[in-house]
Design a protein around this motif. Structure first.
Motif, PDB file in Angstrom:
ATOM      1  N   CYS A  70       6.366  47.069  -0.011  1.00  0.00           N
ATOM      2  CA  CYS A  70       6.598  47.988  -1.123  1.00  0.00           C
ATOM      3  C   CYS A  70       5.947  47.476  -2.405  1.00  0.00           C
ATOM      4  N   VAL A  71       5.735  48.395  -3.338  1.00  0.00           N
ATOM      5  CA  VAL A  71       5.170  48.070  -4.647  1.00  0.00           C
ATOM      6  C   VAL A  71       6.180  48.499  -5.703  1.00  0.00           C
ATOM      7  N   LEU A 123       0.292  38.060 -10.212  1.00  0.00           N
ATOM      8  CA  LEU A 123       0.513  39.185  -9.297  1.00  0.00           C
ATOM      9  C   LEU A 123       0.979  38.674  -7.932  1.00  0.00           C
ATOM     10  N   ASP A 124       0.344  37.645  -7.433  1.00  0.00           N
ATOM     11  CA  ASP A 124       0.712  37.049  -6.143  1.00  0.00           C
ATOM     12  C   ASP A 124       2.149  36.537  -6.174  1.00  0.00           C
ATOM     13  N   ILE A 125       2.509  35.832  -7.224  1.00  0.00           N
ATOM     14  CA  ILE A 125       3.864  35.286  -7.351  1.00  0.00           C
ATOM     15  C   ILE A 125       4.889  36.414  -7.417  1.00  0.00           C
ATOM     16  N   ASN A 131       8.849  40.855  -2.435  1.00  0.00           N
ATOM     17  CA  ASN A 131       8.737  41.028  -0.987  1.00  0.00           C
ATOM     18  C   ASN A 131       8.998  39.682  -0.311  1.00  0.00           C
ATOM     19  N   PRO A 132      10.269  39.298  -0.168  1.00  0.00           N
ATOM     20  CA  PRO A 132      10.606  37.965   0.347  1.00  0.00           C
ATOM     21  C   PRO A 132      10.058  37.662   1.747  1.00  0.00           C
TER      22      PRO A 132
END
Length: 194
Positions: A70-71, A123-125, A131-132
C-alpha cells in the motif's frame, strides 16, 4: 490509501519526461569538425551521468515499490518530493553543461543530486515503516550510501578549485552505483526472471 499502480505509473512518466527534456536540451555543435563536437564534452558528460542517475533511480524505485502492498499519504508526499528533485535534473545539467568552469553550477548540480538521494533514502525508510512486511532495499545499504555521499562531498570540494574535475569524480561514483545496482544486486533480485 492511494493505489500503488497509480503512483508507480506517474513516477515512471515523470522520469521519462525528465530524460526526454535532457535530450531536447542538448545543443548541436557549432560546426561539423571534431573540434566543434569535442567542445561539447562537458554537456555530453553531464548528460550521460544524469541519464544513468535517472536510470538507476528508476530501477531502484520500481524495486522499492514492487515489494509493498500500500501507499500511504507519507509515502505519497515523499515520492512527490523525490520526483521534484528529479525534475530539477535537466535544469542543473543544462546550467552545468554550459558553464563547466564555474563553481556555482557544479555545486547546484551536486546539491540537487544529494537532495535527490536523501529523499529516496527517506522514502525507503518510510515505506519500510508503513509496510512492515517489506524488506530493506539492497541498493540503500549504509556502505553504498556513504560512498555516494562521500563522492558528492569530494566532488563539491573539488568544484571550488577545478569544477571540470568534479564531473569525472561524479562519473566514477555513478560507475560504482551501476556496478552495485546492476551487477552485485542482481545475484539475488533476478532469480524470478530466469
Amino acid at each position: 490509501m492511494i493505489k500503488k499502480s497509480r503512483v508507480e505509473a506517474f513516477s515512471d512518466g515523470v522520469l521519462a519526461i525528465v530524460a526526454t527534456i535532457m535530450v531536447l536540451e542538448l545543443v548541436l555543435p557549432g560546426g561539423v569538425a571534431w573540434g566543434d563536437f569535442a567542445a561539447q564534452w562537458p554537456v555530453l558528460l553531464a548528460f550521460v551521468i544524469s541519464f544513468f542517475q535517472i536510470y538507476i533511480n528508476l530501477y531502484n524505485h520500481n524495486k522499492l515499490f514492487g515489494k509493498i502492498e500500500c501507499v500511504g499519504r507519507h509515502v505519497y508526499l515523499l515520492n512527490g518530493l523525490w520526483l521534484l528533485f528529479a525534475c530539477f535534473v535537466p535544469f542543473t545539467v543544462h546550467y552545468l553543461g554550459h558553464n563547466p568552469d564555474a563553481t556555482l553550477p557544479m555545486l547546484i548540480y551536486l546539491v540537487n543530486l544529494l537532495l535527490w538521494a536523501i529523499s529516496f533514502q527517506i522514502l525507503d525508510i518510510t515505506i519500510l515503516h508503513e509496510n512492515p512486511k517489506a524488506s530493506k532495499d539492497e541498493s540503500t545499504t549504509t556502505i553504498t550510501r556513504v560512498i555516494y555521499y562521500v563522492g558528492l562531498f569530494i566532488a563539491g570540494i573539488t568544484a571550488i578549485f577545478i569544477p571540470r574535475i568534479s564531473l569525472f569524480i561524479i562519473l566514477i561514483v555513478v560507475a560504482g552505483e551501476i556496478i552495485t545496482t546492476f551487477f552485485k544486486a542482481t545475484k539475488t533480485s533476478d532469480k524470478s526472471c530466469k
